[in-house]
Design a protein around this motif. Structure first.
Motif, PDB file in Angstrom:
ATOM      1  N   LEU A   1       0.857  -1.182   0.000  1.00  0.00           N
ATOM      2  CA  LEU A   1       0.000   0.000   0.000  1.00  0.00           C
ATOM      3  C   LEU A   1       0.895   1.234   0.000  1.00  0.00           C
ATOM      4  O   LEU A   1       1.779   1.367   0.846  1.00  0.00           O
TER       5      LEU A   1
ATOM      6  N   ILE B   1     -12.547   0.401   2.215  1.00  0.00           N
ATOM      7  CA  ILE B   1     -11.259   0.113   2.834  1.00  0.00           C
ATOM      8  C   ILE B   1     -11.189  -1.335   3.316  1.00  0.00           C
ATOM      9  O   ILE B   1     -10.111  -1.891   3.502  1.00  0.00           O
TER      10      ILE B   1
ATOM     11  N   THR C   1      -9.125  -3.358   1.213  1.00  0.00           N
ATOM     12  CA  THR C   1      -7.726  -2.929   1.195  1.00  0.00           C
ATOM     13  C   THR C   1      -6.975  -3.440   2.420  1.00  0.00           C
ATOM     14  O   THR C   1      -5.894  -4.019   2.303  1.00  0.00           O
TER      15      THR C   1
ATOM     16  N   ASP D   1     -12.790  -3.905  -7.004  1.00  0.00           N
ATOM     17  CA  ASP D   1     -11.423  -3.448  -7.246  1.00  0.00           C
ATOM     18  C   ASP D   1     -10.837  -4.074  -8.504  1.00  0.00           C
ATOM     19  O   ASP D   1     -10.168  -3.401  -9.296  1.00  0.00           O
TER      20      ASP D   1
ATOM     21  N   ASN E   1     -11.829   3.031  -2.750  1.00  0.00           N
ATOM     22  CA  ASN E   1     -11.881   2.310  -1.472  1.00  0.00           C
ATOM     23  C   ASN E   1     -12.081   3.337  -0.353  1.00  0.00           C
ATOM     24  O   ASN E   1     -11.127   3.847   0.231  1.00  0.00           O
ATOM     25  N   TRP E   2     -13.364   3.618  -0.079  1.00  0.00           N
ATOM     26  CA  TRP E   2     -13.703   4.625   0.928  1.00  0.00           C
ATOM     27  C   TRP E   2     -13.462   4.099   2.345  1.00  0.00           C
ATOM     28  O   TRP E   2     -13.669   2.916   2.627  1.00  0.00           O
TER      29      TRP E   2
ATOM     30  N   ARG F   1      -8.047   2.865  -9.679  1.00  0.00           N
ATOM     31  CA  ARG F   1      -8.378   2.485  -8.293  1.00  0.00           C
ATOM     32  C   ARG F   1      -7.599   3.370  -7.326  1.00  0.00           C
ATOM     33  O   ARG F   1      -6.412   3.621  -7.527  1.00  0.00           O
ATOM     34  N   THR F   2      -8.274   3.820  -6.286  1.00  0.00           N
ATOM     35  CA  THR F   2      -7.596   4.613  -5.262  1.00  0.00           C
ATOM     36  C   THR F   2      -8.311   4.442  -3.925  1.00  0.00           C
ATOM     37  O   THR F   2      -9.487   4.076  -3.878  1.00  0.00           O
ATOM     38  N   GLY F   3      -7.589   4.694  -2.859  1.00  0.00           N
ATOM     39  CA  GLY F   3      -8.184   4.695  -1.522  1.00  0.00           C
ATOM     40  C   GLY F   3      -8.447   6.116  -1.073  1.00  0.00           C
ATOM     41  O   GLY F   3      -7.716   7.039  -1.441  1.00  0.00           O
TER      42      GLY F   3
END
Length: 462
Positions: free
Chosen positions: A152, A304, A307, A324, A341-342, A387-389
């Protein structure tokens, strides 16, 4: 080797009471690889892979092992590793979310996920070496004979993307009459959307009806539909209505989802499928019904949980792991896609609705307010991101509370940076080099260590 059993509900604990099993390798998901995925494949839901793993965990915990066996979950091209990956193993991707929760709830199993490329000869050798390793890595992939591990990291700057919200176009939001869906309906209206289509399965509360009416008064047309996105025929009627409206569909926000928490040993196929369906089937059907349309965006709200994992939420983590991988699946076919990814929102979404905003399922996780969430979304929306967090976390607290060495390894780079920021001390060039070489050594096979160290010391001396 664990493959699908004729009667998955029947316990195999008697068969495992030999007490001398060092490891269990799960291969069932390899059957889910296909370069032509159909509705019927995705409609398997947990039967594709997760159900057999859940039953396997129940069997292992019911057996009396002197030493817990290592659990290896092998998938084939379910993860995006290389630019040419097509994600033809999409329906096995939920295993990676489930595996993260196994690592949290059962760290003694050292559960590892391995994604192979399809080159049988090299995959077998590399996988065998990985299985016999010390189990430090939770997520490993092989492509063209190279080994990749999962880390990560903070995002790199992506290319800017100008997405115009249009007056003469329609925008569809699933889960759109409440929570996050309604919040982003207000967001799109503020950005100038002319026509919104809000889709939900249940009834809309009086408070939310007032919010929808306020959007209409601001000048945006709003249509609401009651439909179940896990039913393709119901979703098709909504898409057909949009197509006949004269305002073409230009964007989709898929925010539908629900929770049904429980530790893995208390999970069942019904509980798993109930949570998987809105994310997996809903997103798949939306994609299939609109794949010939020129969409400006197709945004999926992930979590999340896929993740970092979230104890007691294996089904939630698995469902979002599908999203994802699905973003990359669509991108590989030339279609727009972004998955976010909230973290946990303070006032919106399924988690907040049951008080999850006050529960610390993920240690150190900070709450996202609607104001902060919209600012984060603005930044994501203006970039070309797959894709992002979007979350904030206290890594020191996370490290103190999490016992999974695999998970700590996964976030190790962020924890190092976080400690440096807290102390107010910046990493020196030599400290950065030391961190980098340690990461390189961890992520490379033993035969390459001499070459890496030689290069490292040459640079250091020069």
């Amino acid at each position: 080797v664990h493959r699908k059993r004729d009667n998955p509900e029947k316990s195999d604990s008697d068969k495992l009471k030999t007490n001398n099993i060092d490891g269990i390798i799960h291969l069932q998901s390899l059957d889910e690889y296909s370069d032509d995925i159909k509705d019927k494949d995705t409609e398997k839901l947990s039967s594709a892979a997760c159900e057999s793993v859940i039953n396997l965990i129940k069997t292992i915990t019911a057996s009396k092992f002197i030493k817990s066996p290592k659990l290896i979950l092998i998938t084939k091209q379910s993860q995006h590793i290389a630019a040419e990956d097509k994600i033809n193993g999409l329906n096995a991707s939920p295993l990676w979310g489930l595996g993260k929760v196994i690592s949290l709830e059962h760290p003694e199993l050292k559960c590892a996920r391995i994604d192979i490329s399809g080159n049988e000869e090299s995959d077998i050798k590399l996988s065998a070496d990985e299985i016999m390793s010390d189990g430090r890595e939770g997520e490993v992939a092989f492509r063209k004979g190279e080994r990749y591990v999962s880390r990560l990291t903070r995002p790199v700057q992506s290319a800017e993307k100008k997405t115009e919200i249009k007056k003469d176009a329609s925008y569809l939001i699933t889960g759109g009459t409440k929570g996050l869906g309604l919040l982003f309906a207000e967001y799109l209206a503020d950005k100038g959307a002319g026509h919104l289509v809000l889709l939900s399965r249940g009834e809309t509360s009086e408070d939310n009806l007032k919010k929808i009416e306020a959007i209409r008064k601001s000048g945006t047309e709003v249509k609401t539909f009651t439909a179940d996105i896990t039913k393709k025929d119901e979703l098709k009627k909504v898409i057909d209505d949009i197509s006949s409206s004269g305002y073409s569909l230009k964007g989709i926000i898929q925010s539908a989802g629900l929770l049904d928490d429980g530790i893995i040993t208390n999970q069942s196929k019904d509980k798993f499928d109930r949570v998987l369906a809105p994310k997996v089937l809903g997103s798949w059907y939306l994609s299939e019904l609109t794949k010939d349309m020129d969409l400006d965006f197709f945004i999926m709200f992930s979590s999340i949980a896929s993740t970092l994992g979230s104890a007691g939420q294996s089904n939630h983590s698995a469902a979002n792991a599908f999203l994802d991988s699905f973003a990359y699946y669509r991108r590989a076919r030339g279609l727009s896609a972004t998955t976010i990814n909230w973290g946990v929102w303070s006032e919106s979404g399924s988690a907040a609705g049951i008080g999850a905003d006050r529960q610390e399922k993920i240690p150190g996780l900070n709450i996202i307010t609607p104001e902060l969430g919209l600012k984060l979304f603005d930044r994501i929306f203006s970039r070309d991101i797959t894709r992002t967090g979007a979350f904030s976390i206290d890594w020191k607290r996370f490290e103190e509370k999490v016992s999974s060495k695999q998970l700590l390894n996964f976030v190790s780079g962020l924890m190092i940076k976080d400690k440096a920021e807290i102390s107010g001390k910046k990493e020196t060039p030599s400290e950065r080099k030391k961190t980098n070489i340690l990461e390189e050594l961890r992520n490379s096979p033993g035969e390459k260590h001499t070459e890496l160290l030689t290069k490292y010391f040459r640079k250091l001396i020069s």
